[in-house]
Design a protein around this motif. Sequence first.
Motif, PDB file in Angstrom:
ATOM      1  N   TYR A 118     -56.212  14.640  11.842  1.00  0.00           N
ATOM      2  CA  TYR A 118     -55.533  13.397  12.221  1.00  0.00           C
ATOM      3  C   TYR A 118     -55.082  13.378  13.693  1.00  0.00           C
ATOM      4  N   LEU A 131     -48.562   8.022   8.431  1.00  0.00           N
ATOM      5  CA  LEU A 131     -49.695   7.987   7.522  1.00  0.00           C
ATOM      6  C   LEU A 131     -49.364   8.781   6.265  1.00  0.00           C
ATOM      7  N   ALA A 133     -51.382  10.911   3.497  1.00  0.00           N
ATOM      8  CA  ALA A 133     -52.643  11.528   3.087  1.00  0.00           C
ATOM      9  C   ALA A 133     -52.486  12.001   1.654  1.00  0.00           C
ATOM     10  N   ASP A 144     -56.303   8.082   2.838  1.00  0.00           N
ATOM     11  CA  ASP A 144     -55.034   7.948   3.545  1.00  0.00           C
ATOM     12  C   ASP A 144     -54.699   6.482   3.751  1.00  0.00           C
TER      13      ASP A 144
END
Length: 235
Positions: A118, A131, A133, A144
């Motif tokens: 990422y 984010l 995941a 994600d």
Amino acid sequence: MNSHITMKEMAVSEQPCEKCFRYGAHCLSDAELLAVILRTGTRDITALQLAQSFLSLKEKNLLNLVHMNTEEMMKISGIGQVKAVQLKCIAELAGRITRTSLEKEVRLSEPASVAAYYMESLRHEAKEKMLLAMFDAKSNLLGDEIISIGTVTSSLVSPREIFLKALEYHAVHIVLLHNHPSGDPTPSESDILVTSRMMESGNILGIALADHIIIGDNRYISFRENGLIGLRKGT
């Protein structure tokens, strides 16, 4: 009458397309690679000169493709909407290529592999972006989702929203990731509070918060690596 100086009007030895065909793309400079995409310049300058001008601004390198938005690009004489969009698409493709090459290397038990996956998509962001995941029982990455954009605080990041997404993906483990635009990944008090709330919620729902990774400028901090979060046995 064509008002643009095109690549064909340059000496063959100076044409980036011809040079690429003969010797390969790796032999082209950054400006020459951009010139191939831009194709044309203006009445007064070639595409290569336009590319050189573009690279001389802001970051003074290829990071302009990431850090400049389309409006900023369109202020440059010779770059209209279509060319600006093309340049932004190239930046996006570059990021996706990097992620695709790293996807098979993502290991839930190895925070460095998750951070690397990422890194490019988060470290250039001007605002904080969180984010989520999600991983299955065998620690395979399921997908994600963007949870929030803006300052990450416990009042803005909702456990309900996060765990509804996790349930939607049938996730068994989750990892939170967010960036610090300053480049320093040191956790703030809000980061620590958010992590604590998510751990508590995850324990109740049976979906483990495996890690919270903060992305800086080519560096990261993992709550798990620092002993602040533990994984279930077998992961």
